[in-house]
Motif scaffolding. Structure first.
Motif, PDB file in Angstrom:
ATOM      1  N   CYS A 118      36.260  45.170  39.151  1.00 48.89           N
ATOM      2  CA  CYS A 118      35.350  45.219  40.298  1.00 48.89           C
ATOM      3  C   CYS A 118      34.513  46.482  40.275  1.00 48.89           C
ATOM      4  O   CYS A 118      33.321  46.449  40.598  1.00 48.89           O
ATOM      5  CB  CYS A 118      36.158  45.124  41.602  1.00 48.89           C
ATOM      6  N   ALA A 119      35.104  47.605  39.884  1.00 49.87           N
ATOM      7  CA  ALA A 119      34.349  48.856  39.775  1.00 49.87           C
ATOM      8  C   ALA A 119      33.207  48.703  38.779  1.00 49.87           C
ATOM      9  O   ALA A 119      32.088  49.177  39.014  1.00 49.87           O
ATOM     10  CB  ALA A 119      35.274  49.999  39.363  1.00 49.87           C
ATOM     11  N   GLY A 120      33.469  48.012  37.673  1.00 56.93           N
ATOM     12  CA  GLY A 120      32.417  47.779  36.688  1.00 56.93           C
ATOM     13  C   GLY A 120      31.280  46.954  37.252  1.00 56.93           C
ATOM     14  O   GLY A 120      30.105  47.212  36.955  1.00 56.93           O
ATOM     15  N   VAL A 121      31.604  45.967  38.087  1.00 56.68           N
ATOM     16  CA  VAL A 121      30.562  45.158  38.730  1.00 56.68           C
ATOM     17  C   VAL A 121      29.719  46.024  39.661  1.00 56.68           C
ATOM     18  O   VAL A 121      28.480  45.968  39.640  1.00 56.68           O
ATOM     19  CB  VAL A 121      31.193  43.979  39.507  1.00 56.68           C
ATOM     20  N   LEU A 122      30.353  46.830  40.483  1.00 56.69           N
ATOM     21  CA  LEU A 122      29.615  47.689  41.414  1.00 56.69           C
ATOM     22  C   LEU A 122      28.746  48.692  40.675  1.00 56.69           C
ATOM     23  O   LEU A 122      27.657  49.048  41.138  1.00 56.69           O
ATOM     24  CB  LEU A 122      30.585  48.411  42.352  1.00 56.69           C
ATOM     25  N   ASP A 123      29.211  49.151  39.525  1.00 55.58           N
ATOM     26  CA  ASP A 123      28.448  50.140  38.764  1.00 55.58           C
ATOM     27  C   ASP A 123      27.188  49.552  38.131  1.00 55.58           C
ATOM     28  O   ASP A 123      26.326  50.295  37.650  1.00 55.58           O
ATOM     29  CB  ASP A 123      29.327  50.786  37.686  1.00 55.58           C
TER      30      ASP A 123
ATOM     31  N   MET B 165      37.589  39.396  46.160  1.00 57.93           N
ATOM     32  CA  MET B 165      38.644  38.980  45.238  1.00 57.93           C
ATOM     33  C   MET B 165      39.585  40.135  44.928  1.00 57.93           C
ATOM     34  O   MET B 165      40.814  39.971  44.912  1.00 57.93           O
ATOM     35  CB  MET B 165      38.028  38.434  43.952  1.00 57.93           C
ATOM     36  N   ALA B 166      39.028  41.316  44.683  1.00 57.04           N
ATOM     37  CA  ALA B 166      39.860  42.471  44.368  1.00 57.04           C
ATOM     38  C   ALA B 166      40.737  42.850  45.548  1.00 57.04           C
ATOM     39  O   ALA B 166      41.927  43.160  45.388  1.00 57.04           O
ATOM     40  CB  ALA B 166      38.979  43.654  43.960  1.00 57.04           C
ATOM     41  N   LYS B 167      40.159  42.805  46.750  1.00 61.98           N
ATOM     42  CA  LYS B 167      40.918  43.198  47.930  1.00 61.98           C
ATOM     43  C   LYS B 167      42.101  42.263  48.145  1.00 61.98           C
ATOM     44  O   LYS B 167      43.219  42.703  48.439  1.00 61.98           O
ATOM     45  CB  LYS B 167      39.997  43.189  49.152  1.00 61.98           C
ATOM     46  N   VAL B 168      41.888  40.969  47.981  1.00 62.25           N
ATOM     47  CA  VAL B 168      42.973  40.010  48.145  1.00 62.25           C
ATOM     48  C   VAL B 168      44.029  40.203  47.064  1.00 62.25           C
ATOM     49  O   VAL B 168      45.221  40.340  47.341  1.00 62.25           O
ATOM     50  CB  VAL B 168      42.432  38.563  48.105  1.00 62.25           C
ATOM     51  N   ALA B 169      43.584  40.207  45.815  1.00 62.72           N
ATOM     52  CA  ALA B 169      44.533  40.274  44.704  1.00 62.72           C
ATOM     53  C   ALA B 169      45.343  41.559  44.733  1.00 62.72           C
ATOM     54  O   ALA B 169      46.571  41.539  44.553  1.00 62.72           O
ATOM     55  CB  ALA B 169      43.780  40.152  43.378  1.00 62.72           C
ATOM     56  N   VAL B 170      44.668  42.682  44.970  1.00 66.77           N
ATOM     57  CA  VAL B 170      45.360  43.970  44.916  1.00 66.77           C
ATOM     58  C   VAL B 170      46.267  44.158  46.120  1.00 66.77           C
ATOM     59  O   VAL B 170      47.416  44.589  45.983  1.00 66.77           O
ATOM     60  CB  VAL B 170      44.342  45.120  44.785  1.00 66.77           C
ATOM     61  N   SER B 171      45.778  43.857  47.319  1.00 66.60           N
ATOM     62  CA  SER B 171      46.618  44.072  48.502  1.00 66.60           C
ATOM     63  C   SER B 171      47.870  43.198  48.463  1.00 66.60           C
ATOM     64  O   SER B 171      48.962  43.633  48.839  1.00 66.60           O
ATOM     65  CB  SER B 171      45.831  43.817  49.788  1.00 66.60           C
ATOM     66  N   GLU B 172      47.726  41.959  47.999  1.00 66.06           N
ATOM     67  CA  GLU B 172      48.888  41.078  47.924  1.00 66.06           C
ATOM     68  C   GLU B 172      49.863  41.538  46.833  1.00 66.06           C
ATOM     69  O   GLU B 172      51.081  41.492  47.007  1.00 66.06           O
ATOM     70  CB  GLU B 172      48.448  39.630  47.673  1.00 66.06           C
ATOM     71  N   ALA B 173      49.326  41.993  45.705  1.00 64.78           N
ATOM     72  CA  ALA B 173      50.191  42.508  44.638  1.00 64.78           C
ATOM     73  C   ALA B 173      50.932  43.763  45.093  1.00 64.78           C
ATOM     74  O   ALA B 173      52.135  43.916  44.831  1.00 64.78           O
ATOM     75  CB  ALA B 173      49.369  42.803  43.388  1.00 64.78           C
ATOM     76  N   LEU B 174      50.217  44.654  45.772  1.00 65.17           N
ATOM     77  CA  LEU B 174      50.855  45.888  46.235  1.00 65.17           C
ATOM     78  C   LEU B 174      51.915  45.609  47.291  1.00 65.17           C
ATOM     79  O   LEU B 174      52.921  46.316  47.373  1.00 65.17           O
ATOM     80  CB  LEU B 174      49.805  46.859  46.772  1.00 65.17           C
ATOM     81  N   MET B 175      51.704  44.571  48.102  1.00 65.71           N
ATOM     82  CA  MET B 175      52.726  44.202  49.078  1.00 65.71           C
ATOM     83  C   MET B 175      53.997  43.762  48.372  1.00 65.71           C
ATOM     84  O   MET B 175      55.111  44.130  48.773  1.00 65.71           O
ATOM     85  CB  MET B 175      52.198  43.075  49.978  1.00 65.71           C
ATOM     86  N   ARG B 176      53.850  42.981  47.302  1.00 58.66           N
ATOM     87  CA  ARG B 176      55.020  42.550  46.541  1.00 58.66           C
ATOM     88  C   ARG B 176      55.739  43.749  45.924  1.00 58.66           C
ATOM     89  O   ARG B 176      56.975  43.827  45.936  1.00 58.66           O
ATOM     90  CB  ARG B 176      54.602  41.563  45.438  1.00 58.66           C
TER      91      ARG B 176
END
Length: 400
Positions: free
Chosen positions: A311-316, A327-338
């Motif tokens: 995602c950082a590459g896309v923003l850059d 997509m990043a917010k969902v994937a990362v927050s859910e992974a970090l919760m696990r």
């Protein structure tokens, strides 16, 4: 996928990590960490140490240049190794996102008045957008905004109520978002920069929330008769919703960066516990149930890191990255919760105590799944994009 981290990102990131591990972690049992966040006295003390170490506001260089999003990720992940790290290094929310927005949309005078003290670590800020749900105000849907700003000569008069305003108690800089009338009948909003405290902006109460990492907590605010000049407008009038998008995608990703750092550290603590603690004749990690949880953590940590990097590459590239940041917010927050949940589980009773930061990280990540848009709102937004893309593809087929 972006390239390997740049030399300057590695150099800054290594200094930040060394500082957080050596200087910040010892503050994790400081009594000045209250239920509504660390005291400003504690923040100022840690920032003094960061200033001496040359790691204060490390994502903004001396000439005002921002690191790229990929470089920022490398640095902010390391600042997040302690819940206190972003506060000490001045990479915390909402200030990091507010600095980014003022840097993008502010005038030269606004940057000197509001941005410079924030970069120097002398001023905290608050972003006044969310409103009380019980009153039908704006939350995940900004179009429901009820706070208004009406033009009165060369001044604007702002009235309304806000809720969940992070850091408002003790902030010196405010960005207030309010509905304005552009005269074309369309929904519009404008952002205003204000000095805080202001008697027209009253804190009704600071909410008791599951998280406790941010100074000032999360407040319910009443705004009554706030008068600001037209010079206070951030960016262009009636363009507040557009500027919100400029801020939100990088801010979502920055949250992912910081809390990935926290989960890396929580996992380190859980691994150390599992390797040292014995039960039923062997170390916990040699029990398959425990070892597999830590293996799953390793997988989720790497996937979160790769999602942030993508995602950082896309923003850059200059893209707003709205869908990608969702997509990043969902994937990362859910992974970090696990990950956080497994760390608590591996450590058993110790995992639910304040003896380590694992318990706090679990609470903070649970809140993160809601902040900057709940998982379900992001999925709904992505589903709408899927439908739009499908319709566009069908139209192309018909034309072809």
């Amino acid at each position: 996928m972006s390239a390997a981290p740049t030399a300057r990102a590695v150099a800054i990131g290594e200094r930040v990590e060394r500082f957080v591990r050596d200087e910040v972690i010892p503050f994790e049992h400081d009594p000045r960490r209250g239920p509504h966040g660390p005291s400003d006295d504690l923040v100022h003390e840690m920032r003094g140490l960061a200033r001496e170490a040359g790691v204060l506001t490390p994502h903004i260089l001396g000439d005002g240049e921002h690191l790229t999003q990929a470089e920022t990720a490398y640095v902010l992940i390391r600042s997040g190794l302690s819940p206190l790290g972003p506060l000490a290094c001045n990479t915390m929310a909402p200030d990091e996102g507010n600095m980014y927005l003022i840097g993008k949309a502010g005038t030269t005078a606004q940057k000197a008045r509001f941005l410079a003290p924030m970069i120097a670590g002398h001023a905290r800020s608050a972003f006044f957008m969310t409103e009380p749900a019980a009153e039908g105000g704006a939350g995940s849907d900004p179009s429901m905004m009820q706070t208004t700003a009406r033009l009165d000569g060369n001044h604007w008069v702002i009235d309304g109520r806000k809720a969940f305003i992070t850091g408002a108690d003790g902030a010196k800089v405010g960005i207030v978002m309010a509905r304005t009338d552009a005269g074309d009948g369309k929904l519009a909003a404008t952002m205003f920069l204000v000095d805080l405290p202001d008697p027209a902006i009253r804190i009704e109460r600071v909410l008791d929330t599951i998280d406790s990492s941010m100074p000032g907590g999360h407040a319910v605010i009443a705004i009554g008769g706030l008068r600001v000049s037209s010079d206070a407008i951030l960016g262009a009038p009636h363009e507040g919703f557009r500027y919100a998008q400029v801020r939100l995608s990088p801010a979502r990703l920055s949250h992912c960066m910081r809390w990935l750092g926290a989960c890396i550290r929580a996992n380190e603590i859980a691994v150390d516990y599992a390797c040292r603690r014995h039960a039923f004749g062997k170390p916990l990690i040699d029990h398959e149930g425990v070892g597999f949880m830590l293996a799953e953590n390793m997988i989720d940590l790497r996937q979160a890191e790769l999602m942030i990097d993508w995602c950082a590459g896309v923003l850059d590239t200059g893209s707003l990255g709205t869908a990608e940041s969702s997509m990043a917010k969902v994937a990362v927050s859910e992974a970090l919760m696990r990950i956080a949940d497994r760390c608590v589980q591996v450590m058993g009773g110790t995992g639910v105590t304040g003896d380590t930061i694992v318990e706090q990280v679990f609470r903070e990540i649970r809140a993160f799944r809601i902040y900057d848009g709940p998982t379900e709102v992001h999925k709904w937004s992505l589903a709408k994009k899927i439908k739009r893309d499908w319709k566009a593809a069908q139209a192309c087929e018909v034309q072809g």
